[in-house]
Design a protein around this motif. Structure first.
Motif, short mmCIF file in Angstrom:
data_model
loop_
_atom_site.label_atom_id
_atom_site.label_comp_id
_atom_site.label_asym_id
_atom_site.label_seq_id
_atom_site.Cartn_x
_atom_site.Cartn_y
_atom_site.Cartn_z
N GLU A 180 -16.15 -82.94 71.65
CA GLU A 180 -14.99 -83.25 72.20
C GLU A 180 -14.05 -81.89 71.53
O GLU A 180 -13.12 -81.25 72.22
CB GLU A 180 -14.29 -84.31 71.64
CG GLU A 180 -12.96 -84.66 72.00
CD GLU A 180 -12.55 -84.70 73.65
OE1 GLU A 180 -11.56 -84.42 74.10
OE2 GLU A 180 -13.66 -85.04 74.08
N GLN A 196 -21.14 -87.42 74.47
CA GLN A 196 -20.33 -88.51 73.79
C GLN A 196 -20.87 -89.74 73.84
O GLN A 196 -20.75 -90.68 72.96
CB GLN A 196 -18.73 -88.09 74.32
CG GLN A 196 -17.98 -86.71 73.65
CD GLN A 196 -17.10 -86.58 74.53
OE1 GLN A 196 -16.78 -87.06 75.56
NE2 GLN A 196 -16.00 -85.71 73.83
N LEU A 223 -11.95 -92.08 72.40
CA LEU A 223 -12.50 -91.86 71.17
C LEU A 223 -11.70 -92.41 70.04
O LEU A 223 -12.30 -92.32 68.90
CB LEU A 223 -12.23 -90.20 71.11
CG LEU A 223 -12.97 -89.30 72.13
CD1 LEU A 223 -12.86 -87.90 71.96
CD2 LEU A 223 -14.51 -89.84 72.12
N THR A 265 -20.15 -87.36 68.57
CA THR A 265 -19.01 -87.52 69.58
C THR A 265 -17.97 -86.64 69.64
O THR A 265 -17.58 -85.88 70.64
CB THR A 265 -18.47 -88.92 69.49
OG1 THR A 265 -19.57 -89.84 69.62
CG2 THR A 265 -17.51 -89.27 70.41
#
Length: 300
Positions: free
Chosen positions: A150, A280, A104, A146
């Motif tokens: 998370e 993601q 990420l 994304t």
């Protein structure tokens, strides 16, 4: 003709290698954190191992004729960009990696071309085309997709890590926008070496002022990782990328750079057991698509 074609594909290959090595940095920093090392210590090790290399490069590429035309103001600006573009950008990035996945982190750092466009528009009044504006919107939509997923998995600390990495991307983009007029005065290699030396000195001062950790108290794995980060994720890829851009052009390299987040995701899965969800992955691909559009339009 055949030689030119071979040279092009050679440039592509060394560009891919440079991008993959750069992308491995986040994975190695996360591995180092597993040995209870703090942020400024691992950053210090990175700079300690790379410092002699950049000093040697600065001496080897010193051009007395060029330096004779430089003024005090040029050196002051170089120091400023060394602080912003390499010291602050690196520090924010390393702090952010304490809170978020390596994969990420790479997705957020990959945003810097869009930030360059925005800074150019705000401070230099350079226009942004409709296609670029749509690509920027697409890119940030991908980031939201994304990271929203998370947050549900890892909690609100994701916001802290993302904020620091975004600061890293902003400071690096600031360096790119502001230093463009200065680099030709020094030359690319010499400017980079000088800026990295400034960054190293900043890290040395930072460590001496705030750290109470004994630099010789870590396990041997930390020193190995520090050396590998310095050589294989900093010094070597910086020259590979520069050579690749020279051989295949910046617009073609923008396509090659698209493998950066993907390679980080793969390396993080192998070495850190990080797994991205399907949502993601979708967000990451949206980000990559948006950045490629921005970079290619800018290259043209």
């Amino acid at each position: 003709m055949e030689t030119t074609k071979k040279q092009f594909w050679y440039g592509v290959l060394i560009g891919i290698l440079g991008v993959v090595l750069f992308s491995s940095k986040a994975v190695m920093v996360k591995l180092a954190y597993g040995y209870n090392v703090d942020t400024i210590s691992i950053l210090l090790l990175r700079m300690l191992f790379s410092f002699p290399i950049y000093v040697g490069i600065a001496i080897a590429y010193r051009n007395k004729n060029t330096e004779a035309t430089l003024v005090k103001k040029d050196y002051l600006w170089l120091c400023f960009f060394g602080v912003v573009g390499y010291y602050l950008a690196s520090y924010f990035d390393f702090v952010g990696l304490k809170y978020i996945k390596a994969s990420l982190e790479r997705i957020i750092l990959f945003l810097y071309p869009t930030i360059v466009l925005i800074l150019n528009r705000v401070f230099l009044k350079r226009p942004i085309t409709k296609i670029q504006a749509m690509a920027i919107a697409l890119t940030y939509l991908g980031v939201v997709i994304t990271f929203w997923d998370e947050v549900t998995l890892s909690g609100t600390e994701t916001f802290i890590g993302a904020a620091f990495v975004l600061l890293s991307a902003i400071t690096y983009a600031t360096y790119l926008v502001g230093s463009g007029w200065l680099i030709p005065k020094f030359g690319v290699v010499q400017f980079t070496a000088y800026a990295m030396i400034v960054s190293c000195i900043c890290v040395f001062v930072h460590y001496s002022l705030v750290s109470e950790v004994d630099l010789f108290s870590f396990s041997w794995q930390v020193y190995v990782l520090g050396f590998v980060i310095a050589m294989f994720a900093t010094v070597i890829p910086s020259f590979l990328v520069s050579a690749s851009i020279k051989m295949i052009s910046s617009s073609n390299f923008a396509i090659v750079a698209g493998i950066g987040p993907i390679s980080t995701i793969i390396l993080a899965a192998i070495f850190l057991n990080e797994i991205l969800t399907g949502l993601q992955w979708f967000g990451a691909l949206v980000v990559i698509a948006g950045i490629l559009i921005v970079s290619l339009k800018k290259g043209k």
